[in-house]
Design an enzyme around this catalytic site. Structure first.
Site, PDB file in Angstrom:
ATOM      1  N   THR A 294       0.826  -1.208   0.000  1.00 45.95           N
ATOM      2  CA  THR A 294       0.000   0.000   0.000  1.00 45.95           C
ATOM      3  C   THR A 294       0.862   1.261   0.000  1.00 45.95           C
ATOM      4  OG1 THR A 294      -0.081  -0.321   2.378  1.00 45.95           O
ATOM      5  CG2 THR A 294      -2.032  -0.964   1.137  1.00 45.95           C
TER       6      THR A 294
ATOM      7  N   SER B 223      31.880  -4.686   6.850  1.00 45.49           N
ATOM      8  CA  SER B 223      30.725  -5.361   7.432  1.00 45.49           C
ATOM      9  C   SER B 223      31.204  -6.576   8.215  1.00 45.49           C
ATOM     10  CB  SER B 223      29.780  -5.804   6.315  1.00 45.49           C
ATOM     11  OG  SER B 223      28.864  -6.758   6.818  1.00 45.49           O
TER      12      SER B 223
ATOM     13  N   GLY C  80      12.450 -10.621   4.360  1.00 47.15           N
ATOM     14  CA  GLY C  80      11.269  -9.760   4.335  1.00 47.15           C
ATOM     15  C   GLY C  80      11.116  -8.958   5.615  1.00 47.15           C
ATOM     16  N   LEU C  81      12.217  -8.767   6.340  1.00 48.49           N
ATOM     17  CA  LEU C  81      12.165  -8.072   7.634  1.00 48.49           C
ATOM     18  C   LEU C  81      12.944  -6.760   7.584  1.00 48.49           C
ATOM     19  CD1 LEU C  81      12.606 -11.243   9.881  1.00 48.49           C
ATOM     20  CD2 LEU C  81      10.479 -10.052   9.318  1.00 48.49           C
ATOM     21  N   SER C  82      13.188  -6.254   6.372  1.00 54.54           N
ATOM     22  CA  SER C  82      13.778  -4.921   6.169  1.00 54.54           C
ATOM     23  C   SER C  82      15.210  -4.784   6.632  1.00 54.54           C
ATOM     24  CB  SER C  82      12.965  -3.843   6.880  1.00 54.54           C
ATOM     25  OG  SER C  82      11.806  -3.613   6.194  1.00 54.54           O
ATOM     26  N   SER C  83      16.010  -5.779   6.318  1.00 58.88           N
ATOM     27  CA  SER C  83      17.430  -5.647   6.659  1.00 58.88           C
ATOM     28  C   SER C  83      18.046  -4.473   5.905  1.00 58.88           C
ATOM     29  CB  SER C  83      18.180  -6.939   6.341  1.00 58.88           C
ATOM     30  OG  SER C  83      18.024  -7.272   4.980  1.00 58.88           O
TER      31      SER C  83
ATOM     32  N   GLU D 272      18.007   3.635  -1.466  1.00 57.48           N
ATOM     33  CA  GLU D 272      17.525   2.360  -2.029  1.00 57.48           C
ATOM     34  C   GLU D 272      16.986   2.534  -3.444  1.00 57.48           C
ATOM     35  OE1 GLU D 272      15.545  -0.899  -0.214  1.00 57.48           O
ATOM     36  OE2 GLU D 272      15.837  -0.044   1.775  1.00 57.48           O
TER      37      GLU D 272
ATOM     38  N   ASP E  57       9.431   0.663   5.079  1.00 63.45           N
ATOM     39  CA  ASP E  57      10.508   0.082   5.889  1.00 63.45           C
ATOM     40  C   ASP E  57      11.322   1.166   6.584  1.00 63.45           C
ATOM     41  OD1 ASP E  57       9.530  -2.079   4.506  1.00 63.45           O
ATOM     42  OD2 ASP E  57      11.222  -2.206   3.128  1.00 63.45           O
TER      43      ASP E  57
END
Ligand code: GLA
Length: 392
Positions: free
Chosen positions: A45, A77, A132-135, A168, A180
């Site tokens: 949405t 990293s 799908g957890l917005s890393s 992004e 996100d």
């Protein structure tokens, strides 16, 4: 069920600081943390000017940062064996650097007028990647908050949402909305964040699951997704085409499925299906938010979540056999509701369940996955956690 291995802010700050000194031979100026998110309801949405309702995860990405004087950017990293990515700040351009380093580099690029001396940056995360957890938002938002604290203190959290989104969209090339980044920067502990993505209006909606005897489980199916792939962009274009056909600025402007008749072309109805998901999903966000705002039993949101999954599966067509099996097995085992979360094509599902049924429901999902020959899922429960913050 518990989030288990998530370290405290003090522990993760100390680890990032030590690693920074080890890589760069100097102290960082500070360490910042930004969480991943799980969306309670409101999928796809955000780029249709609609509503979303995420919570921040206890899992975060940390950025340890120090400014330099040689005009170079150095990125390290602790995940994977990536070495240090180093280049001149003038060389930054979309796609350079690429891979994981593109996300923080895009944020640096957005502030490069104030970072002429360059910057060294080390990141560390416990947000599951590709789940799908917005890393990716946790990464860009930790860096955005760090850099704004150091060189652009006048920027608001909403400005940082935009900075992270542009990294992004424009630098990495993933055409996401602002769900996100908003979740990572604007969520607060104990609350879900209601966000009207058109008006940019936010409301903290209390979500005390424990007091209601509930748990919100995340089931990571271990099947990965990536937004740079075509499926997400296709859905975005289809939604834009549907809005154009209907003559409205965005699908948010349609509030009833009766308003979609003009999309019914007697053919395969792809635009109708996509639009119907958005229209019904916006209504579901408002319904869930209303239930949580009021004094009604929060269990009432369960069937709305499950209806959201059916819409993502049938109309938006972005679910997978693993996600469908998870939702079906969880509901059959007594969960109040369940749905896939995030961009789709893999990743995680959320399950709303009574605390005393959580272990049995997770076991039922695990058994179903074993029977289907799927990889064993990883399950943990989520307490609505704090948004991005400085931790050292
Ligand atoms: C991804 C995107 C978000 C949003 C979701 C789907 O997470 O990054 O902007 O569109 O998918 O709700």
């Amino acid at each position: 069920m518990s989030a288990g291995e998530v370290p405290t802010d003090a522990e993760s700050a100390a680890r990032a600081r030590r690693a920074f000194i080890d890589r760069f031979g100097t102290e960082p100026e500070g360490v910042w943390a930004a969480p991943g998110r799980v969306n309670v309801i409101g999928e796809h949405t955000d780029y249709n000017d609609g509503y979303v309702l995420p919570v921040a995860l206890p899992h975060t990405t940390r950025a340890a940062v120090a400014r330099r004087t040689d005009g170079r950017i150095a990125l390290a990293s602790l995940q994977g064996d990536t070495g240090v990515v180093e280049l001149s700040i003038d060389e930054l351009a979309p796609g350079r650097p690429d891979g994981w380093a593109g996300y923080p580099a895009g944020v640096v690029e957005g502030l490069k007028d104030r970072l002429a001396g360059g910057v060294s940056l080390l990141v560390d995360t416990d947000v599951p990647v590709g789940a799908g957890l917005s890393s990716s938002a946790a990464l860009t938002c930790s860096v955005a908050l760090a850099l704004s604290d150091l060189v652009a203190p006048g920027l608001t959290r909403s400005d940082l949402v935009e900075l992270a989104r542009r990294s992004e969209n424009d630098f990495v090339g993933a055409p996401t909305g602002i769900l996100d980044q908003s979740a990572s920067l604007l969520c607060t502990a104990g609350n879900a964040l209601f966000l009207d993505t058109r008006e940019r209006r936010t409301e903290q909606v209390p979500l005390d699951l424990a007091a209601a005897g509930l748990e919100l489980l995340v089931v990571d199916t271990g099947t990965s997704h990536t937004h740079a792939d075509g499926g997400y962009g296709d859905r975005r274009r289809e939604c834009e085409a549907a809005a154009a056909r209907l003559g409205v600025p965005a699908l948010r402007d349609v509030t009833d499925v009766a308003g979609l008749a003009a999309l019914d072309d007697g053919g395969d109805g792809v635009l109708l299906r996509r639009a119907r998901h958005i229209v019904t999903e916006n209504a579901r966000v408002l319904e869930v938010t209303d239930i949580l705002r009021g004094s009604a039993d929060p269990r009432g949101i369960g069937p709305v979540l499950t209806a959201g999954h059916a819409s993502l599966r049938n109309d938006f067509q972005i679910s997978t056999p693993e996600l469908d099996a998870c939702v079906e097995a969880a509901v059959r085992a007594g969960a109040h509701g369940a749905r896939m979360v995030g961009g789709g094509f893999g990743g995680s599902a959320v399950v709303l369940v009574d605390r005393d049924r959580a272990t049995a429901v997770a076991a039922a999902v695990g058994e179903r996955f074993a029977r289907e020959g799927f990889v064993a899922p990883r399950t943990f429960d989520v307490v609505p956690s704090a948004g991005a913050r400085r931790i050292a």
